[in-house]
Design a protein around this motif. Structure first.
Motif, PDB file in Angstrom:
ATOM      1  N   GLU A 132       0.834  -1.197   0.000  1.00 22.57           N
ATOM      2  CA  GLU A 132       0.000   0.000   0.000  1.00 22.57           C
ATOM      3  C   GLU A 132       0.875   1.256   0.000  1.00 22.57           C
ATOM      4  OE1 GLU A 132      -3.166   2.245   2.995  1.00 22.57           O
ATOM      5  OE2 GLU A 132      -2.802   0.087   3.177  1.00 22.57           O
ATOM      6  N   GLN A 133       0.589   2.189  -0.873  1.00 22.93           N
ATOM      7  CA  GLN A 133       1.367   3.410  -0.978  1.00 22.93           C
ATOM      8  C   GLN A 133       1.005   4.368   0.148  1.00 22.93           C
ATOM      9  OE1 GLN A 133       3.878   4.192  -3.353  1.00 22.93           O
ATOM     10  NE2 GLN A 133       4.209   5.734  -1.784  1.00 22.93           N
ATOM     11  N   LEU A 134       2.000   4.839   0.874  1.00 24.78           N
ATOM     12  CA  LEU A 134       1.798   5.766   1.976  1.00 24.78           C
ATOM     13  C   LEU A 134       2.153   7.184   1.559  1.00 24.78           C
ATOM     14  CD1 LEU A 134       3.526   3.788   4.891  1.00 24.78           C
ATOM     15  CD2 LEU A 134       1.090   3.856   4.369  1.00 24.78           C
ATOM     16  N   THR A 135       1.541   8.146   2.216  1.00 32.75           N
ATOM     17  CA  THR A 135       2.027   9.520   2.096  1.00 32.75           C
ATOM     18  C   THR A 135       3.203   9.693   3.045  1.00 32.75           C
ATOM     19  OG1 THR A 135       0.633  10.376   3.881  1.00 32.75           O
ATOM     20  CG2 THR A 135      -0.333  10.317   1.644  1.00 32.75           C
ATOM     21  N   SER A 136       3.953  10.780   2.885  1.00 32.87           N
ATOM     22  CA  SER A 136       5.081  11.047   3.790  1.00 32.87           C
ATOM     23  C   SER A 136       4.602  11.124   5.232  1.00 32.87           C
ATOM     24  CB  SER A 136       5.774  12.354   3.389  1.00 32.87           C
ATOM     25  OG  SER A 136       6.473  12.202   2.178  1.00 32.87           O
ATOM     26  N   GLN A 137       3.514  11.829   5.473  1.00 30.88           N
ATOM     27  CA  GLN A 137       3.016  11.993   6.833  1.00 30.88           C
ATOM     28  C   GLN A 137       2.608  10.659   7.439  1.00 30.88           C
ATOM     29  OE1 GLN A 137       3.327  14.777   8.543  1.00 30.88           O
ATOM     30  NE2 GLN A 137       2.614  13.637  10.350  1.00 30.88           N
ATOM     31  N   VAL A 191      10.534  11.309   3.349  1.00 30.04           N
ATOM     32  CA  VAL A 191      10.308   9.861   3.288  1.00 30.04           C
ATOM     33  C   VAL A 191      10.673   9.379   1.892  1.00 30.04           C
ATOM     34  CG1 VAL A 191       8.627   8.008   3.527  1.00 30.04           C
ATOM     35  CG2 VAL A 191       8.467  10.032   4.992  1.00 30.04           C
ATOM     36  N   LEU A 192      11.754   8.649   1.799  1.00 29.82           N
ATOM     37  CA  LEU A 192      12.285   8.234   0.500  1.00 29.82           C
ATOM     38  C   LEU A 192      11.744   6.875   0.096  1.00 29.82           C
ATOM     39  CD1 LEU A 192      15.961   9.385   1.113  1.00 29.82           C
ATOM     40  CD2 LEU A 192      14.099  10.656   0.016  1.00 29.82           C
ATOM     41  N   SER A 193      11.477   6.727  -1.191  1.00 24.00           N
ATOM     42  CA  SER A 193      10.925   5.462  -1.676  1.00 24.00           C
ATOM     43  C   SER A 193      11.673   4.892  -2.866  1.00 24.00           C
ATOM     44  CB  SER A 193       9.450   5.651  -2.069  1.00 24.00           C
ATOM     45  OG  SER A 193       9.330   6.568  -3.151  1.00 24.00           O
ATOM     46  N   ARG A 194      12.591   5.671  -3.455  1.00 21.55           N
ATOM     47  CA  ARG A 194      13.324   5.176  -4.627  1.00 21.55           C
ATOM     48  C   ARG A 194      14.663   5.884  -4.728  1.00 21.55           C
ATOM     49  NH1 ARG A 194      13.392   6.051 -10.455  1.00 21.55           N
ATOM     50  NH2 ARG A 194      12.004   7.859 -10.321  1.00 21.55           N
ATOM     51  N   GLY A 195      15.655   5.190  -5.285  1.00 18.52           N
ATOM     52  CA  GLY A 195      16.960   5.793  -5.497  1.00 18.52           C
ATOM     53  C   GLY A 195      17.611   5.273  -6.753  1.00 18.52           C
ATOM     54  N   GLU A 196      18.376   6.125  -7.401  1.00 13.17           N
ATOM     55  CA  GLU A 196      19.134   5.728  -8.588  1.00 13.17           C
ATOM     56  C   GLU A 196      20.324   6.658  -8.734  1.00 13.17           C
ATOM     57  OE1 GLU A 196      18.676   5.396 -13.460  1.00 13.17           O
ATOM     58  OE2 GLU A 196      16.879   5.524 -12.203  1.00 13.17           O
ATOM     59  N   GLY A 197      21.521   6.109  -8.720  1.00 15.21           N
ATOM     60  CA  GLY A 197      22.719   6.933  -8.860  1.00 15.21           C
ATOM     61  C   GLY A 197      22.851   7.931  -7.728  1.00 15.21           C
ATOM     62  N   VAL A 198      22.900   9.217  -8.065  1.00 12.90           N
ATOM     63  CA  VAL A 198      23.060  10.266  -7.049  1.00 12.90           C
ATOM     64  C   VAL A 198      21.717  10.809  -6.578  1.00 12.90           C
ATOM     65  CG1 VAL A 198      25.303  10.934  -7.977  1.00 12.90           C
ATOM     66  CG2 VAL A 198      23.249  12.119  -8.767  1.00 12.90           C
ATOM     67  N   PHE A 199      20.634  10.277  -7.093  1.00 17.80           N
ATOM     68  CA  PHE A 199      19.306  10.827  -6.803  1.00 17.80           C
ATOM     69  C   PHE A 199      18.463   9.891  -5.945  1.00 17.80           C
ATOM     70  CE2 PHE A 199      20.384  12.731 -11.004  1.00 17.80           C
ATOM     71  CZ  PHE A 199      20.384  14.070 -10.624  1.00 17.80           C
ATOM     72  N   VAL A 200      17.565  10.502  -5.163  1.00 17.87           N
ATOM     73  CA  VAL A 200      16.522   9.774  -4.441  1.00 17.87           C
ATOM     74  C   VAL A 200      15.208  10.525  -4.648  1.00 17.87           C
ATOM     75  CG1 VAL A 200      17.951   8.645  -2.691  1.00 17.87           C
ATOM     76  CG2 VAL A 200      17.181  10.996  -2.311  1.00 17.87           C
ATOM     77  N   TRP A 201      14.098   9.784  -4.526  1.00 16.05           N
ATOM     78  CA  TRP A 201      12.770  10.368  -4.689  1.00 16.05           C
ATOM     79  C   TRP A 201      11.940  10.070  -3.453  1.00 16.05           C
ATOM     80  CZ3 TRP A 201      15.698   8.466  -8.548  1.00 16.05           C
ATOM     81  CH2 TRP A 201      15.770   9.179  -9.753  1.00 16.05           C
ATOM     82  N   ASP A 202      11.135  11.054  -3.006  1.00 17.20           N
ATOM     83  CA  ASP A 202      10.242  10.788  -1.881  1.00 17.20           C
ATOM     84  C   ASP A 202       8.951  10.159  -2.386  1.00 17.20           C
ATOM     85  OD1 ASP A 202       8.567  12.856  -2.787  1.00 17.20           O
ATOM     86  OD2 ASP A 202       9.309  14.310  -1.328  1.00 17.20           O
ATOM     87  N   VAL A 203       8.077   9.800  -1.458  1.00 13.85           N
ATOM     88  CA  VAL A 203       6.875   9.054  -1.832  1.00 13.85           C
ATOM     89  C   VAL A 203       5.918   9.891  -2.680  1.00 13.85           C
ATOM     90  CG1 VAL A 203       6.984   7.460   0.109  1.00 13.85           C
ATOM     91  CG2 VAL A 203       5.769   9.635   0.369  1.00 13.85           C
ATOM     92  N   GLU A 204       6.058  11.217  -2.613  1.00 10.87           N
ATOM     93  CA  GLU A 204       5.236  12.078  -3.463  1.00 10.87           C
ATOM     94  C   GLU A 204       5.857  12.317  -4.824  1.00 10.87           C
ATOM     95  OE1 GLU A 204       3.657  12.253   0.415  1.00 10.87           O
ATOM     96  OE2 GLU A 204       5.664  12.915  -0.107  1.00 10.87           O
ATOM     97  N   GLY A 205       7.069  11.788  -5.041  1.00 13.24           N
ATOM     98  CA  GLY A 205       7.714  11.884  -6.341  1.00 13.24           C
ATOM     99  C   GLY A 205       8.703  13.017  -6.486  1.00 13.24           C
ATOM    100  N   LYS A 206       8.969  13.771  -5.408  1.00 19.01           N
ATOM    101  CA  LYS A 206       9.955  14.854  -5.512  1.00 19.01           C
ATOM    102  C   LYS A 206      11.363  14.270  -5.557  1.00 19.01           C
ATOM    103  CE  LYS A 206      11.617  19.180  -3.496  1.00 19.01           C
ATOM    104  NZ  LYS A 206      11.439  20.224  -2.462  1.00 19.01           N
ATOM    105  N   LYS A 207      12.188  14.838  -6.412  1.00 14.72           N
ATOM    106  CA  LYS A 207      13.543  14.339  -6.659  1.00 14.72           C
ATOM    107  C   LYS A 207      14.566  15.166  -5.882  1.00 14.72           C
ATOM    108  CE  LYS A 207      16.558  13.598 -10.735  1.00 14.72           C
ATOM    109  NZ  LYS A 207      16.584  13.785 -12.208  1.00 14.72           N
TER     110      LYS A 207
END
Length: 425
Positions: free
Chosen positions: A5-10, A30-46
């Motif tokens: 289930e996808q959560l919001t940051s809060q 709240v991070l949900s993905r990473g690639e190389g030097v970047f990470v993305w939070d659960v809302e999709g901000k890089k």
């Protein structure tokens, strides 16, 4: 609640606060993905990751070669324990000992486990090889050290937050000032029961404190004079982070792809962790030559997971990436650029006193007291501008991006940092 289930940051933060021990104070992202030097939070901000999991992710997030090795091995054989041989551990031990120029490797999982292993190894060597009476061995450590948070390790920490209400503490340690050769010499002269000197080549948690030029080499010479083991904790500084394969390499040519691998200062015991797996899996190790490592015999030390097949496969892949992608060279060049650009800006502001570091392990000293919230507030502002970093010791911000970062990416990050500092009120 379904696992997928996808959560919001809060929601994610509230879950941790309710069900988890409050032993960390994370930045509210709240991070949900990473690639190389970047990470993305659960809302999709890089975001640019400028901490690299405290230098565990030197090879970048989810490096395909490391993840590939892990997945392949996980589908083949995960764990046998050391009750049996497995077909991966010997390969890893050979690869790592040849890379770092030691005879033997003792595999563990976490950095703190590896430090504890090194302490046991040093003491046993002291009793069986140096001739110190049993239970009398002393190990010299440095003030403001950080080697982990186990009971033994916090016993020789001078951080009140790490120590308070965790006693009684383990004996057998002498605490001296870091980067003070006279203090080391006096301690060695005064105590015939000293077995080892445990030191970080750069004190990372203390605020990226870089010792004086020649300190490590002179300290090793003092240890040799007194038949004391020089133990280098390179859990954070190792694996190309400082622009050399190891920080103890000093100014040798490890940044050069044609490096011979001969360090300026070779520890008697080397402690590695974090980026030894590229952050994909817990892998740590203690390396030493035969005359030291041979005191460890069956039953003396071990770990169910230490040296498991996945760890071995991941460890080899992680070291291959460092070598093949010339990450030490990249860290050296980008580190020089980072400090140069920040030093151009610092005279323009009263907010930052200085920048210091080696390779891509750097920190800025904020012009405020350690008990202020200024460094934290700056990190919050950096987060809003797309860069993640964390304070240490109150008024210091550590910057340690993945070593796969490009020059253009670093210049972009420098622009974000300077823009944030200029706008900060």
């Amino acid at each position: 609640m379904a696992v997928l289930e996808q959560l919001t940051s809060q929601q994610a933060i509230e879950l941790e606060n309710k069900y988890g021990a409050h032993n960390y104070h994370p930045l509210p992202v709240v991070l949900s993905r990473g690639e190389g030097v970047f990470v993305w939070d659960v809302e999709g901000k890089k975001y640019y990751d400028f901490l690299s999991a405290y230098s565990a992710v030197n090879q970048g997030h989810c490096h395909p070669e490391i993840v590939g090795a892990m997945v392949h091995q996980a589908e083949t054989l995960t764990l046998t324990s050391r009750a049996f041989y497995n077909d991966m551990l010997g390969k890893f031990e050979k690869y790592a000992t040849e890379t770092f120029h030691f005879d033997k490797l003792l595999p563990m999982n976490t950095g703190a486990e590896a430090v504890e292993t090194a302490l046991k190894l040093c003491r046993k060597w002291a009793y069986e090889k140096k001739g110190i009476s049993e239970n009398d061995a002393e190990i010299i450590v440095c003030e403001n050290n950080f080697h982990g948070r186990t009971t033994t390790i916090i016993s020789f920490s001078n951080d009140p937050v790490a120590r308070e209400n965790f006693g009684p503490y383990t004996k057998g340690f002498l605490n001296i000032e870091y980067d003070n050769l006279k203090a080391l010499e006096d301690a060695l002269d005064a105590n015939k029961n000293v077995a080892g000197f445990l030191v970080e080549p750069i004190q990372g948690e203390a605020g990226v404190y870089v010792p004086s030029e020649g300190y490590l080499k002179a300290a090793k010479a003092l240890c040799e004079k007194h038949n004391v083991l020089f133990i280098a904790d390179e859990v954070q500084t190792g694996i190309a982070r400082t622009g050399r394969l190891l920080a103890t390499c000093g100014n040798c040519s490890c940044a050069d792809k044609h490096c011979s691998g001969t360090p300026e200062v070779k520890p008697d015991i080397l402690i590695l962790g974090k980026a030894l797996s590229g952050g994909a899996y817990p892998v740590s190790a203690v390396l030493a030559n035969d005359e030291i490592m041979e005191v460890i015999r069956p039953g003396n030390h071990g770990s169910t997971f230490g040296g498991n097949p996945i760890a071995a496969a991941v460890g080899m892949a992680a070291l291959e990436v460092v070598k093949n992608e010339e990450l030490a060279q990249n860290a050296y060049e980008l580190g020089e650029l980072f400090r140069s650009e920040l030093n151009k800006f610092i005279p323009e502001t009263d907010l930052v006193k200085s920048v210091r570091g080696k390779g891509l392990l750097n920190a800025i000293l904020i012009n405020d007291t350690e008990d202020s919230s200024t460094a934290w507030d700056i990190c919050m502002a950096l987060k809003e501008n797309g860069l993640l970093a964390k304070p240490t010791h109150g008024n210091i911000i550590r910057f340690a991006p993945p070593l796969v970062m490009t020059k253009d990416q670093l210049l972009d990050c420098i622009s974000i940092i300077i823009k944030t500092l200029k706008e900060f009120r």
